[in-house]
Design an enzyme around this catalytic site. Sequence first.
Site, PDB file in Angstrom:
ATOM      1  N   GLU A 157      13.093  42.383  33.719  1.00  0.00           N
ATOM      2  CA  GLU A 157      12.041  41.569  34.336  1.00  0.00           C
ATOM      3  C   GLU A 157      10.646  42.145  34.110  1.00  0.00           C
ATOM      4  O   GLU A 157       9.694  41.774  34.782  1.00  0.00           O
ATOM      5  CB  GLU A 157      12.348  41.392  35.828  1.00  0.00           C
ATOM      6  CG  GLU A 157      13.675  40.667  36.012  1.00  0.00           C
ATOM      7  CD  GLU A 157      14.028  40.357  37.446  1.00  0.00           C
ATOM      8  OE1 GLU A 157      13.306  40.807  38.353  1.00  0.00           O
ATOM      9  OE2 GLU A 157      15.031  39.661  37.658  1.00  0.00           O
ATOM     10  N   LYS A 168      16.680  29.872  43.740  1.00  0.00           N
ATOM     11  CA  LYS A 168      16.927  29.961  42.293  1.00  0.00           C
ATOM     12  C   LYS A 168      17.667  28.688  41.913  1.00  0.00           C
ATOM     13  O   LYS A 168      18.824  28.524  42.291  1.00  0.00           O
ATOM     14  CB  LYS A 168      17.807  31.170  41.971  1.00  0.00           C
ATOM     15  CG  LYS A 168      17.162  32.517  42.239  1.00  0.00           C
ATOM     16  CD  LYS A 168      18.197  33.626  42.064  1.00  0.00           C
ATOM     17  CE  LYS A 168      17.541  35.001  42.018  1.00  0.00           C
ATOM     18  NZ  LYS A 168      18.550  36.081  42.064  1.00  0.00           N
TER      19      LYS A 168
END
Length: 433
Positions: free
Chosen positions: A209, A343
């Site tokens: 990330e 998500k």
Amino acid sequence: MAKIVKVIGREIIDSRGNPTVEAEVHLEGGFVGLAAAPSGASTGSREALELRDGDKARFLGKGVLKAVSAVNNEIATALVGKEASNQAEIDQIMIELDGTENKSKFGANAILAVSLANAKAAAASKGMPLYAWIAELNGTPGVYSMPLPMMNIINGGEHADNNVDIQEFMIQPVGAKTLKEALRIGAEVFHNLAKVLKGKGLSTAVGDEGGFAPNLESNAAALACIKEAVEKAGYVLGKDVTLAMDCASSEFYNKENGMYEMKGEGKSFTSQEFTHYLEGLCKEYPIVSIEDGQDESDWDGFAYQTKVLGDKVQLVGDDLFVTNTKILKEGIEKGIANSILIKFNQIGSLTETLAAIKMAKDAGYTAVISHRSGETEDATIADLAVGTAAGQIKTGSMSRSDRIAKYNQLIRIEEALGEKAPFLGLKAVKGQA
């Protein structure tokens, strides 16, 4: 009104070099929506299923040709001729056609890619930006806010090849007045953190990330490095910048003995001890948000943690709730956590995602919009965060184009909306208003 004339699926590559599903939805009048499904590394056991081919001779078993075939055949056949602006109907057709509880026939990766591509095509046909169309679908037309970024600048756990147990150490630039200023503060802290780590002889390689992934002797050492970087950048920790963590506790929970085993620092905790360990870190550092601070199945542990920390810390359920309204409803009734991570590939359609955000907000929970560790250049979550006025977004650090694509889209949206989309800063975080 514009009907669907063509649906195309294809296999593309994500930020980890694994295949994922991309979909195109074409409407009358030449309007096209294009979207790709993301993919997680630390996944909740109750997430909707991401369909992989399992053919070891191809992409080590991670191909998505079956999911792509579902898009090009069954899904395309069912959707051609349907009105794209009826998003709930489009999603329901795919869910019913799949017919399984967890979307395992077609794959949540197939259904989600089409769901998002359809929303983009419908927005284009209406001459609207995606965030504006999402606000309409959400039943809140014209209501926007710019989200506070939770920037994952030290990666551990499943997102990095290091010995740090906690998966994400994040900064929130709460002292900023605008989203753009928040990104500048985040970037300055990120670059100063690189200097701090180099000065200690530590690695500045980045994880999935975009955050650094150094080997550190403890989780507290990660927080100490961030504190030093914030100060080096000229900011005050606790005033200009606050901290957040994603423990991803399910990844180091031993189901057999019920212990949280932090191998990186050689410590084991019972459920309650782990809550008090986190409480100690919150006393030492201005940590205002903790995600998955217990194992997804340890609801008693979560209830205790909510009792101990819930009035002063945002407790976010990710693996706990998996963007699923059935599970969230039970959590709300039992007083578990006070926030949900959103998500959309955990549930597999835009309509179900919006339902989870609404349920959370109606119950006084916050909703944090999130990327996955496997991403693409698709920036839909930026529009989702603004269009639902969610208030917070997690989309990685200040490196890797798959993360920056979302931040750059937020910059464009803020420029377009101006004062119509206020940046709420710390007020967006549960317990901090």
